[in-house]
Write a protein that holds these residues in place. Structure first.
Motif, PDB file in Angstrom:
ATOM      1  N   LEU A  19       0.821  -1.206   0.000  1.00 20.35           N
ATOM      2  CA  LEU A  19       0.000   0.000   0.000  1.00 20.35           C
ATOM      3  C   LEU A  19       0.861   1.265   0.000  1.00 20.35           C
ATOM      4  O   LEU A  19       0.514   2.249  -0.652  1.00 20.35           O
ATOM      5  CB  LEU A  19      -0.964   0.000   1.191  1.00 20.35           C
ATOM      6  CG  LEU A  19      -1.999   1.114   1.237  1.00 20.35           C
ATOM      7  CD1 LEU A  19      -2.862   1.137  -0.016  1.00 20.35           C
ATOM      8  CD2 LEU A  19      -2.867   0.978   2.482  1.00 20.35           C
ATOM      9  N   THR A  40      -6.042   0.434   5.904  1.00 19.18           N
ATOM     10  CA  THR A  40      -5.637  -0.605   4.955  1.00 19.18           C
ATOM     11  C   THR A  40      -6.231  -0.381   3.565  1.00 19.18           C
ATOM     12  O   THR A  40      -5.920  -1.131   2.641  1.00 19.18           O
ATOM     13  CB  THR A  40      -6.017  -2.011   5.452  1.00 19.18           C
ATOM     14  OG1 THR A  40      -7.427  -2.064   5.657  1.00 19.18           O
ATOM     15  CG2 THR A  40      -5.302  -2.336   6.752  1.00 19.18           C
ATOM     16  N   CYS A  41      -7.087   0.613   3.430  1.00 22.92           N
ATOM     17  CA  CYS A  41      -7.623   1.043   2.135  1.00 22.92           C
ATOM     18  C   CYS A  41      -7.546   2.562   2.085  1.00 22.92           C
ATOM     19  O   CYS A  41      -7.863   3.239   3.059  1.00 22.92           O
ATOM     20  CB  CYS A  41      -9.077   0.621   1.945  1.00 22.92           C
ATOM     21  SG  CYS A  41      -9.309  -1.090   1.491  1.00 22.92           S
ATOM     22  N   CYS A  55      -6.402  -1.084  -1.765  1.00 23.79           N
ATOM     23  CA  CYS A  55      -6.518  -1.849  -0.530  1.00 23.79           C
ATOM     24  C   CYS A  55      -5.372  -2.837  -0.398  1.00 23.79           C
ATOM     25  O   CYS A  55      -5.070  -3.574  -1.351  1.00 23.79           O
ATOM     26  CB  CYS A  55      -7.839  -2.612  -0.490  1.00 23.79           C
ATOM     27  SG  CYS A  55      -9.275  -1.514  -0.467  1.00 23.79           S
ATOM     28  N   GLN A  56      -4.759  -2.853   0.784  1.00 17.48           N
ATOM     29  CA  GLN A  56      -3.672  -3.778   1.062  1.00 17.48           C
ATOM     30  C   GLN A  56      -4.219  -5.195   1.060  1.00 17.48           C
ATOM     31  O   GLN A  56      -5.181  -5.501   1.752  1.00 17.48           O
ATOM     32  CB  GLN A  56      -3.050  -3.471   2.431  1.00 17.48           C
ATOM     33  CG  GLN A  56      -1.921  -4.388   2.818  1.00 17.48           C
ATOM     34  CD  GLN A  56      -0.692  -4.222   1.940  1.00 17.48           C
ATOM     35  OE1 GLN A  56      -0.231  -3.105   1.743  1.00 17.48           O
ATOM     36  NE2 GLN A  56      -0.178  -5.316   1.414  1.00 17.48           N
ATOM     37  N   SER A  58      -4.318  -8.922   2.159  1.00 16.09           N
ATOM     38  CA  SER A  58      -3.850  -9.650   3.335  1.00 16.09           C
ATOM     39  C   SER A  58      -3.244 -10.970   2.890  1.00 16.09           C
ATOM     40  O   SER A  58      -3.422 -11.406   1.754  1.00 16.09           O
ATOM     41  CB  SER A  58      -5.009  -9.903   4.295  1.00 16.09           C
ATOM     42  OG  SER A  58      -5.887 -10.873   3.759  1.00 16.09           O
TER      43      SER A  58
END
Length: 135
Positions: A19, A40-41, A55-56, A58
């Motif tokens: 990100l 995370t986004c 968005c990262q 996972s």
């Protein structure tokens, strides 16, 4: 006349391996403005009510597919050549320089973001006077 409920905004979400690297690319190279940071986004204003979300991914999610994807993120503008020069000055490498595509009657160029997603900068052409047909 359509009878469906109103749509107020549009967001395209892309997953990313990193990100921070993608944030730097979209903020520093493309100059997009951060609209909402969800940790995370990150959601960026592209134009009007059109947005891009990064968005990262996972470890449990499907990894970003980037260059293996059929996704093309297209930015429509009358200033294709100006964007090409602006991005070249910022170190962006292009897969295709500005070119007239006679089949679709568009003038466009292509490059990739850090995750390999294809980005197109495009202008719609008309046969008679090359005006923007989106107006």
């Amino acid at each position: 006349m359509s009878t469906h409920p109103q749509i107020d905004q549009q967001i395209t979400f892309l997953s990313t391996y990193n990100l921070n690297v993608s944030t730097e690319f979209y903020e520093q190279k493309l100059g997009l403005e951060l609209w909402l940071d969800q940790v995370t986004c990150r959601i960026y204003t592209v134009s009007g009510s059109g947005y891009l979300g990064l968005c990262q991914a996972s470890e449990k999610s499907t990894p970003p597919i980037g260059k293996y994807s059929s996704v093309i993120f297209t930015l429509v503008t009358q200033q294709v050549d100006e964007w090409f020069e602006y991005l070249k000055e910022r170190g962006v490498e292009f897969e295709k320089p500005p070119t007239l595509n006679q089949k679709y009657n568009i003038y466009h160029c292509f490059f990739r973001d850090p995750d390999g997603y294809l980005i197109e900068i495009q202008r719609f052409e008309t046969n008679d006077n090359k005006k923007d047909i989106t107006k």
